[in-house]
Structures are given as C-alpha cells and as structure tokens.
Design a protein around this motif. Structure first.
Motif, short mmCIF file in Angstrom:
data_model
loop_
_atom_site.label_atom_id
_atom_site.label_comp_id
_atom_site.label_asym_id
_atom_site.label_seq_id
_atom_site.Cartn_x
_atom_site.Cartn_y
_atom_site.Cartn_z
N ARG A 195 0.84 -1.21 0.00
CA ARG A 195 0.00 0.00 0.00
C ARG A 195 0.87 1.25 0.00
O ARG A 195 0.53 2.25 -0.64
CB ARG A 195 -0.95 -0.02 1.19
N ALA A 196 1.99 1.22 0.71
CA ALA A 196 2.90 2.36 0.70
C ALA A 196 3.47 2.59 -0.70
O ALA A 196 3.60 3.73 -1.16
CB ALA A 196 4.03 2.14 1.70
N VAL A 197 3.80 1.49 -1.39
CA VAL A 197 4.31 1.61 -2.76
C VAL A 197 3.25 2.20 -3.67
O VAL A 197 3.54 3.02 -4.55
CB VAL A 197 4.79 0.24 -3.27
N ARG A 198 1.98 1.80 -3.48
CA ARG A 198 0.90 2.37 -4.29
C ARG A 198 0.80 3.88 -4.10
O ARG A 198 0.55 4.63 -5.05
CB ARG A 198 -0.43 1.70 -3.94
N VAL A 199 1.00 4.33 -2.87
CA VAL A 199 0.97 5.77 -2.61
C VAL A 199 2.11 6.46 -3.35
O VAL A 199 1.92 7.49 -4.01
CB VAL A 199 1.07 6.05 -1.09
N LEU A 200 3.32 5.90 -3.28
CA LEU A 200 4.47 6.50 -3.97
C LEU A 200 4.27 6.49 -5.48
O LEU A 200 4.67 7.44 -6.17
CB LEU A 200 5.75 5.76 -3.59
N GLU A 201 3.66 5.43 -6.00
CA GLU A 201 3.44 5.32 -7.45
C GLU A 201 2.34 6.24 -7.95
O GLU A 201 2.18 6.41 -9.16
CB GLU A 201 3.12 3.88 -7.82
N GLY A 225 -2.85 7.67 7.11
CA GLY A 225 -1.90 6.99 7.98
C GLY A 225 -0.61 6.63 7.26
O GLY A 225 0.49 6.79 7.80
N ILE A 226 -0.73 6.16 6.01
CA ILE A 226 0.45 5.79 5.23
C ILE A 226 1.29 7.02 4.93
O ILE A 226 2.52 7.01 5.08
CB ILE A 226 0.03 5.10 3.92
N VAL A 227 0.63 8.11 4.54
CA VAL A 227 1.34 9.34 4.22
C VAL A 227 2.09 9.87 5.44
O VAL A 227 3.25 10.29 5.34
CB VAL A 227 0.36 10.40 3.68
N ALA A 228 1.46 9.82 6.60
CA ALA A 228 2.11 10.31 7.82
C ALA A 228 3.40 9.54 8.09
O ALA A 228 4.44 10.12 8.45
CB ALA A 228 1.16 10.19 9.01
#
Length: 253
Positions: free
Chosen positions: A13-19, A46-49
């Motif tokens: 999910r973190a990679v999806r945010v970066l992508e 939460g992931i962004v934080a």
C-alpha cells in the motif's frame, strides 16, 4: 507483515501511494492520492504520515511530493545509476553534435523507463521525461529493447494488451513482430510521428558485457527533413562506446 482487509500488505500500500506520483503530477493532495490509489482517505492519511516521517514524502502546504530520501536510496542502485553515469558524457556529446534531444531508456515490464534526457535549444517536440514511462510499442527505444530480449520474453511482451498511447499507428501483433525483427536485423529503430506528428525518434541498443541489450540510446529530431544517416553516424558509435565502458567497469576488460 500485517495485511489490510483487501489482502494488501502495508508495504504494498505504501508503494501504491508513492506510485501515485508521476512526472506530470509531482505534487498531490491527500484526496488526490486516495483517488489515484483507490484506497480510503483514512488509510492514505496513515500511510502518508509514516512516509513523511521517514523522509520518503515531503509536505508543501496542503500538497505532498516525493522526498529527497527516495533519491538517496535510488542512487545506491548500481545497475541503473551506473548505466546512467556511464552514458551521460555520450548523451552530452550527442546533444551538442546534433542539437537535439538525447535520451537513455531501459525496459521495465512492457514500458520504457527513461533514465536521462538532455535537450538543446530549439529541439524537436519531445514528451519524454526523466523517470517517465512510455509503452514499448510507441517508441523506437521500445522496439530495440524488445528486439534484444529472448524469443520467449519477446513473445510474452507481444501478446500483452496495447492500448493506444499517443499518435502511434494502430499496430497488429504481426506488424509489430515485423518491426521488432527489422530493429534486430538493422541494429536500430525509427518511429516517426508516434508520440508527436512533428517528431521522429531513432534508437540503437546498448549492449552489456555479455552482449545482452541493457538499454537504448535514442535521439528525437524534427520529422520534417529528417535524414537517418547523419543521426546514426553519431548515435551508433556512442552506443557501442557506452557498452564498452560498461564492460570495462564491470569486468575490468
């Protein structure tokens, strides 16, 4: 590793945010990231934080952008950045000699990932961006890169869906197979008007230490009045020299 109810790990999910970020949208709000990833805003928050805390994302007012920490990690990847650093002086020479765009790309899945692009004043129209991706079938670089794959990998790539990207012509699998075979036999590929009707791209393969195609060196020139001979006279030797430099740095020979 903990997983969400959708079965995705926290890392994925973190990679999806970066992508969600790309060269055309380098700054995004939380709402835009949620829309691009298809994840709930609360999850993205939460992931962004956490990514901000790690330096992988940075805040600029309400918007977020990729953090410098990502660059620090990326430059430790010798396969990509060693290639870029080796090719950079020859890209500079090509740009200065031809007074047009010179660029370096590698095959990632079924796309060309561009590691570098240098441009001269008054260069032809070119939508390539460093770190950007273009479907392989829409570029001269993609044709020479696929031409350098094993027969099995070439067949796999040729059978993948090919949605229209820009102004490239509709291409059947058989016509594309012929284009790839031509690029392999001639040692270069030319695509005129594929990304923009006023531009032509010419690419040649960069060979690795064991003869494998590891990258494509390309130039983008105006389609009007284009002549291939002077372009190839500069481009082909540059690609060969980059390959020799790579071999020397990796094998000492």
């Amino acid at each position: 590793m903990a997983r969400s109810s959708q079965g995705h790990s926290g890392l994925s999910r973190a990679v999806r945010v970066l992508e969600a970020f790309n060269p055309s949208r380098s700054e995004l709000t939380l709402t835009q990231i949620a829309a691009r990833t298809g994840m709930p805003t609360s999850t993205v928050h939460g992931i962004v934080a956490e990514l901000v805390g790690l330096g992988l994302l940075e805040r600029r007012g309400r918007e977020l952008l990729l953090g410098v920490k990502l660059w620090e990690l990326a430059v430790r990847a010798p396969g990509v950045f060693g290639l870029r650093e080796t090719a950079l002086p020859y890209l500079e020479q090509l740009r200065d000699k031809l007074q047009q765009h010179a660029q370096l790309g590698i095959l990632q899945g079924a796309e060309v990932l561009y590691l570098e692009r240098l441009s001269a004043p008054e260069s032809a129209v070119n939508f390539t961006a460093v770190g950007g991706r273009i479907p392989w079938y829409a570029t001269s670089s993609g044709l020479v890169l696929v031409a350098g794959q094993s027969p099995e990998e070439e067949n796999r790539i040729l059978e993948l869906p090919r949605p229209r990207y820009a102004t490239e012509p509709a291409q059947s699998t058989s016509s594309l197979r012929a284009r790839v075979a031509k690029a392999r036999s001639e040692g270069h590929a030319v695509t005129s008007g594929f990304i923009h009707p006023e531009s032509t791209a010419i690419a040649v393969p960069v060979r690795g230490p064991y003869g494998q195609t590891v990258a494509a060196l390309a130039v983008v020139v105006p389609a009007d009045g284009f002549q291939i001979e002077p372009v190839l006279a500069a481009l082909a030797p540059a690609a060969r020299t980059v390959g020799l430099e790579l071999k020397r740095s990796l094998t000492g020979m």
